[in-house]
Design a protein around this motif. Structure first.
Motif, PDB file in Angstrom:
ATOM      1  N   ILE A 400      26.628  36.375  49.746  1.00  0.00           N
ATOM      2  CA  ILE A 400      26.262  36.928  48.445  1.00  0.00           C
ATOM      3  C   ILE A 400      26.740  38.367  48.271  1.00  0.00           C
ATOM      4  O   ILE A 400      27.419  38.682  47.279  1.00  0.00           O
ATOM      5  N   PRO A 401      26.416  39.322  49.172  1.00  0.00           N
ATOM      6  CA  PRO A 401      26.921  40.687  48.979  1.00  0.00           C
ATOM      7  C   PRO A 401      28.443  40.766  49.021  1.00  0.00           C
ATOM      8  O   PRO A 401      29.039  41.584  48.322  1.00  0.00           O
ATOM      9  N   VAL A 402      29.078  39.902  49.844  1.00  0.00           N
ATOM     10  CA  VAL A 402      30.541  39.887  49.891  1.00  0.00           C
ATOM     11  C   VAL A 402      31.117  39.439  48.556  1.00  0.00           C
ATOM     12  O   VAL A 402      32.073  40.028  48.024  1.00  0.00           O
ATOM     13  N   TYR A 406      33.324  41.671  46.013  1.00  0.00           N
ATOM     14  CA  TYR A 406      34.635  41.150  45.614  1.00  0.00           C
ATOM     15  C   TYR A 406      34.767  41.136  44.095  1.00  0.00           C
ATOM     16  O   TYR A 406      35.800  41.537  43.534  1.00  0.00           O
ATOM     17  N   HIS A 407      33.710  40.701  43.425  1.00  0.00           N
ATOM     18  CA  HIS A 407      33.748  40.634  41.962  1.00  0.00           C
ATOM     19  C   HIS A 407      33.834  42.026  41.343  1.00  0.00           C
ATOM     20  O   HIS A 407      34.658  42.276  40.459  1.00  0.00           O
ATOM     21  N   MET A 408      32.995  42.949  41.816  1.00  0.00           N
ATOM     22  CA  MET A 408      32.966  44.290  41.242  1.00  0.00           C
ATOM     23  C   MET A 408      34.256  45.039  41.526  1.00  0.00           C
ATOM     24  O   MET A 408      34.693  45.883  40.735  1.00  0.00           O
ATOM     25  N   ALA A 409      34.888  44.779  42.665  1.00  0.00           N
ATOM     26  CA  ALA A 409      36.136  45.455  43.007  1.00  0.00           C
ATOM     27  C   ALA A 409      37.286  45.007  42.109  1.00  0.00           C
ATOM     28  O   ALA A 409      38.252  45.748  41.898  1.00  0.00           O
ATOM     29  N   LEU A 410      37.175  43.808  41.562  1.00  0.00           N
ATOM     30  CA  LEU A 410      38.281  43.271  40.772  1.00  0.00           C
ATOM     31  C   LEU A 410      38.047  43.305  39.264  1.00  0.00           C
ATOM     32  O   LEU A 410      38.999  43.322  38.489  1.00  0.00           O
ATOM     33  N   VAL A 411      36.795  43.306  38.833  1.00  0.00           N
ATOM     34  CA  VAL A 411      36.506  43.054  37.432  1.00  0.00           C
ATOM     35  C   VAL A 411      37.098  44.117  36.514  1.00  0.00           C
ATOM     36  O   VAL A 411      37.664  43.792  35.454  1.00  0.00           O
ATOM     37  N   ASP A 412      37.004  45.385  36.863  1.00  0.00           N
ATOM     38  CA  ASP A 412      37.448  46.447  35.963  1.00  0.00           C
ATOM     39  C   ASP A 412      38.957  46.425  35.756  1.00  0.00           C
ATOM     40  O   ASP A 412      39.448  46.503  34.623  1.00  0.00           O
ATOM     41  N   LYS A 413      39.706  46.324  36.849  1.00  0.00           N
ATOM     42  CA  LYS A 413      41.167  46.339  36.728  1.00  0.00           C
ATOM     43  C   LYS A 413      41.667  45.120  35.968  1.00  0.00           C
ATOM     44  O   LYS A 413      42.599  45.227  35.163  1.00  0.00           O
ATOM     45  N   ARG A 414      41.065  43.974  36.205  1.00  0.00           N
ATOM     46  CA  ARG A 414      41.515  42.770  35.501  1.00  0.00           C
ATOM     47  C   ARG A 414      41.121  42.812  34.035  1.00  0.00           C
ATOM     48  O   ARG A 414      41.827  42.288  33.170  1.00  0.00           O
ATOM     49  N   TYR A 415      39.999  43.457  33.737  1.00  0.00           N
ATOM     50  CA  TYR A 415      39.603  43.628  32.336  1.00  0.00           C
ATOM     51  C   TYR A 415      40.600  44.533  31.617  1.00  0.00           C
ATOM     52  O   TYR A 415      40.986  44.254  30.471  1.00  0.00           O
ATOM     53  N   ASP A 416      41.043  45.598  32.286  1.00  0.00           N
ATOM     54  CA  ASP A 416      42.066  46.471  31.710  1.00  0.00           C
ATOM     55  C   ASP A 416      43.374  45.715  31.494  1.00  0.00           C
ATOM     56  O   ASP A 416      44.059  45.913  30.487  1.00  0.00           O
ATOM     57  N   MET A 417      43.709  44.856  32.444  1.00  0.00           N
ATOM     58  CA  MET A 417      44.934  44.062  32.307  1.00  0.00           C
ATOM     59  C   MET A 417      44.831  43.109  31.125  1.00  0.00           C
ATOM     60  O   MET A 417      45.807  42.911  30.389  1.00  0.00           O
TER      61      MET A 417
END
Length: 496
Positions: A400-402, A406-417
């Protein structure tokens, strides 16, 4: 029989409840903000000793969460909160155990509040107060109440009365080299109270308190952005963005001063007597509304303008941005599928919440409530898939924490993309419509936005240079910050 308020836990610095709140606050701040950077003014905040903290209050829950999560040396903050919260079962016990102090706004009898506050300061604690008294949705802070000033003077007076050496009374607080400190705007420059200030308080309490409250408000303003109205704030924001780019191009430690300087440039009291400045402000607001209607950013307009995009380049850009995003979708899609109920509930909360300052609070509360059954089900299904073994249960819990990281590390950059793909499509559609002749309106709207941006850029530069020559301190700061007065820049503006 009326329920009695629980007694606040003041002396126990190792409170388990407060430690738990620290972890929750850090989690909330990590989830809600992309990046958090703490900037403290000199002198640095000490690890011990009494402190009074004044902070602005634009968000109901996140403001105290930020203080709890980021306060230097992880010092425990004792907040003032409305007494009615303490009468709620469980909530009152949690607040009291965390060292929160109740404020009685109904009877206005806060003898116990000041007693607990002085006791906390006597133990070298940190009192954190939101002097506005409530959260708000305004471009400027609310008038400050005098409670913090009264607490300050009462504490200093109490220290003087306890001193056995009359000569020490003029020093006020020997423990702090003769002065008491406030940390303004969370971690701003301190305000110091001298022996002369205390004498004024003893002679005329109310005027002295009002004067100190004004000093506290002025100190908070030095670390926050305050605009007289929304139009001035939006015009200043667009001017800052056009001149210096987004927040990544302006140093974080300079962001407040740069933004506030633009607000002072376009202040209504100055714009109304200056037709040119008034027209520039109006066009900046028009540009702001145009970008929102087109759902584009200044960067999109700037890119279109500088590169003189042809239809071929626009198609290549669209293909490139879409391909880059599509390649990463398989890596990101599982976490999106798992977490989509949280985003949907957050969107619903934002839509139905009347008060903007409560949106973040609602999102966090609803997300926590939904995350428990959501991730609980995920743990169960993974454990079931493994075969209900002990190793499988441990692996499911650790997953769960992993997964969250993983989600928080990727969500912002992919949202910008994704936003870049959408902007590329709008620009491509505008160019395609002008070539095919089916609908030239998107192209005309884009061209109008480009011309409006050029006009605003040129006239904002010229206005800043002219005002700087006239001695305007805000314009001089912006000219110096953006190096607008360089030889080449000045020649360009002279040709305008």
């Amino acid at each position: 029989m009326a329920r009695s308020d629980p007694k606040p836990n003041i002396g126990d610095d190792d409170s388990g409840i407060y430690k738990a709140l620290q972890y929750l606050a850090r989690l909330a701040v990590w989830v809600y903000f992309r990046n958090v950077k703490v900037i403290t003014r000199t002198p640095p905040i000490s690890q011990q000793g009494p402190l009074l903290v004044a902070a602005n209050h634009m968000n109901m829950v996140l403001d105290p969460a930020v203080l709890i999560a980021t306060f230097p040396h992880a010092r425990r903050c004792h907040f003032w909160a409305l007494a009615r919260f303490f009468r709620i079962p469980v909530v009152g016990q949690v607040l009291s155990s965390a060292g929160v102090l109740p404020v009685d706004t109904q009877t206005r009898s806060n003898a116990e509040l000041f007693e607990h506050t002085l006791d906390c300061l006597e133990h070298g604690g940190v009192i954190a107060v939101f002097p506005e008294g409530t959260s708000y949705t305004l471009p400027h802070h609310l008038p400050f109440k005098d409670g913090l000033s009264w607490a300050a003077y009462e504490y200093l007076l109490d220290q003087c009365n306890k001193s056995n050496n009359p000569e020490e009374e003029s020093h006020i607080l020997p423990k702090t080299n003769g002065e008491a400190m406030w940390l303004l705007s969370k971690y701003g420059a301190p305000i110091r109270i001298t022996a002369q200030d205390l004498k004024k308080f003893q002679a005329e309490p109310k005027p002295a308190v009002k004067q100190l409250t004004t000093r506290i408000a002025n100190g908070v303003e030095q670390g926050t952005i305050n605009s007289p109205d929304w139009d001035t704030l939006h015009a200043a924001s667009e001017a800052r963005f056009i001149m210096f780019g987004d927040t990544r191009r302006v140093k974080l430690e300079d962001y407040v001063q740069v933004s506030q300087s633009f607000i002072e440039i376009f202040h209504p009291s100055k714009a109304k007597d200056d037709p040119l400045r008034s027209e520039l402000k109006l066009r900046l607001l028009t540009f702001h509304k145009t970008l929102r209607q087109l759902r584009l950013t200044v960067w999109d307009i700037n890119m279109y303008e500088n590169h003189e995009i042809t239809l071929r380049r626009a198609i290549l850009r669209l293909a490139s941005t879409w391909t880059t995003l599509a390649i990463q979708i398989p890596l990101f899609l599982p976490s999106i599928i798992i977490n989509w109920p949280l985003y949907l509930l957050g969107h619903v909360a934002e839509h139905y919440e009347e008060h903007t300052e409560s949106v973040a609070q609602d999102k966090l509360v609803y997300a926590v409530i939904l995350a428990i059954p959501l991730y609980g089900t995920l743990i169960y299904q993974f454990w079931k898939y493994i075969g209900f073994t002990m190793i499988g249960l441990i692996g499911a819990i650790l997953l769960i924490p992993v997964l969250a990281w993983y989600h928080m590390a990727l969500v912002d950059k992919r949202y910008d993309m994704a936003k870049e793909v959408a902007a590329s499509w709008r620009i491509c559609a505008a160019l395609l419509s002008s070539v095919t002749g089916l609908d030239a309106q998107p192209r005309r709207e884009l061209e109008d936005a480009v011309q409006l941006r050029q006009w605003c850029l040129q006239h904002t530069k010229q206005l800043l240079l002219d005002l700087a020559k006239e001695g305007d301190p805000h314009a001089h700061y912006l000219v110096d910050y953006g190096k607008l007065a360089s030889t080449n820049e000045y020649i360009v503006n002279e040709k305008l």
